[in-house]
Design an enzyme around this catalytic site. Structure first.
Site, PDB file in Angstrom:
ATOM      1  N   CYS A   1       0.831  -1.213   0.000  1.00 19.56           N
ATOM      2  CA  CYS A   1       0.000   0.000   0.000  1.00 19.56           C
ATOM      3  C   CYS A   1       0.868   1.267   0.000  1.00 19.56           C
ATOM      4  CB  CYS A   1      -0.997  -0.050   1.148  1.00 19.56           C
ATOM      5  SG  CYS A   1      -2.412   1.013   0.855  1.00 19.56           S
TER       6      CYS A   1
ATOM      7  N   GLU B   1      -0.756  -8.327   5.482  1.00 13.99           N
ATOM      8  CA  GLU B   1      -0.456  -8.467   6.923  1.00 13.99           C
ATOM      9  C   GLU B   1      -1.720  -8.386   7.776  1.00 13.99           C
ATOM     10  OE1 GLU B   1      -0.038  -5.880   5.097  1.00 13.99           O
ATOM     11  OE2 GLU B   1      -0.550  -4.067   6.233  1.00 13.99           O
TER      12      GLU B   1
ATOM     13  N   HIS C   1      -3.043  -5.146   1.636  1.00 10.20           N
ATOM     14  CA  HIS C   1      -2.417  -5.378   2.956  1.00 10.20           C
ATOM     15  C   HIS C   1      -2.486  -6.846   3.361  1.00 10.20           C
ATOM     16  CE1 HIS C   1      -2.176  -1.134   4.458  1.00 10.20           C
ATOM     17  NE2 HIS C   1      -3.151  -0.948   3.587  1.00 10.20           N
TER      18      HIS C   1
HETATM   19  N1  GLN Z   1      -3.571   6.392   0.829  1.00  9.84           N
HETATM   20  C1  GLN Z   1      -2.324   6.130   1.491  1.00  9.84           C
HETATM   21  C2  GLN Z   1      -1.178   6.901   0.855  1.00  9.84           C
HETATM   22  O1  GLN Z   1      -1.338   7.533  -0.142  1.00  9.84           O
HETATM   23  C3  GLN Z   1      -1.988   4.670   1.521  1.00  9.84           C
HETATM   24  C4  GLN Z   1      -2.999   3.937   2.368  1.00  9.84           C
HETATM   25  C5  GLN Z   1      -2.475   2.699   3.006  1.00  9.84           C
HETATM   26  O2  GLN Z   1      -1.285   2.434   3.094  1.00  9.84           O
HETATM   27  N2  GLN Z   1      -3.390   1.927   3.546  1.00  9.84           N
HETATM   28  O3  GLN Z   1      -0.096   6.869   1.362  1.00  9.84           O
END
Ligand code: GLN
Length: 202
Positions: A82, A183, A181
């Site tokens: 992410c 995890e 994610h």
């Molecule tokens: N929207 C977040 C970003 O731009 C990422 C979100 C996340 O890691 N769950 O960093």
């Protein structure tokens, strides 16, 4: 080569503890990395989810951005989930103007790409390299990958509502990234894949 390699989780911000737990279940030894001294002891590094603009700011203020870039250039295997995927991207759309990344994966990602209505969702994701069953992928204000260079391996795509599909997992050399994610699920197959990449590299 260690069968139980020491893998770090970048601990500037984000869900560090969950990654440590998943890495341990995947057969690694794991610890939080909050400074350069500890960074230099690990043979692989996870960049967790969180908020990439905050992570970028903290990496700069803590003096870690350049050491992270140097470690990446030296070939340290890294896995970003992410916000961590954003940190490993060479190019970011919808970034803040001062947002920096570690870079290394020749791709363009878009932050918060799935939009407000589908802020967070879970999907059964076909992920051939992990075998069956589909991976239970949790997306939280996730980015997606808009384009990749030819030498980036596309590992998974998700079907969007409009019928188009979007890349959500990639690998380039020792670098792995997922928009979701793993995890946060009980499924350790993505972490196992990364630990295997670390073992191959060691
Ligand atoms: N929207 C977040 C970003 O731009 C990422 C979100 C996340 O890691 N769950 O960093």
């Amino acid at each position: 080569m260690s069968s139980s390699p020491l893998v770090g989780v970048l601990a500037l911000q984000g869900d560090v503890r969950e990654h440590i737990h998943s890495l341990e279940r995947a057969g690694a030894r794991a610890l939080a990395v909050g400074n350069v001294e500890v960074l230099l002891t690990v043979v692989g590094l996870v960049i967790p989810g969180g908020e990439s603009t905050t992570m970028s700011k903290l990496a700069i203020s803590d003096g870690l951005l350049e050491p992270l870039r140097a470690a990446r250039i030296a070939g340290l295997p890294m896995y970003g989930s992410c916000a961590g995927m954003i940190m490993l991207a060479d190019r970011v759309n919808d970034a803040r103007h001062d947002q920096e990344t570690i870079g290394g994966i020749d791709m363009t990602v878009r932050r918060n790409a799935f939009g407000r209505q589908v802020d967070s969702f879970e999907a059964a994701l076909p992920f051939a390299a992990l075998g069956e069953p589909d991976f239970p992928a949790v997306f939280i204000r996730a980015p997606w990958v808009e384009s990749v260079a030819d030498d980036v391996e596309v590992l998974a795509r998700i079907q969007r509502g409009d019928g188009e599909s979007t890349i959500v997992a990639v690998r380039q050399g020792p670098l792995l990234a997922t928009a979701f994610h793993p995890e946060l699920t009980g499924d350790t197959r993505v972490h196992e894949m990364f630990v295997e990449m670390v073992r191959e590299h060691a």
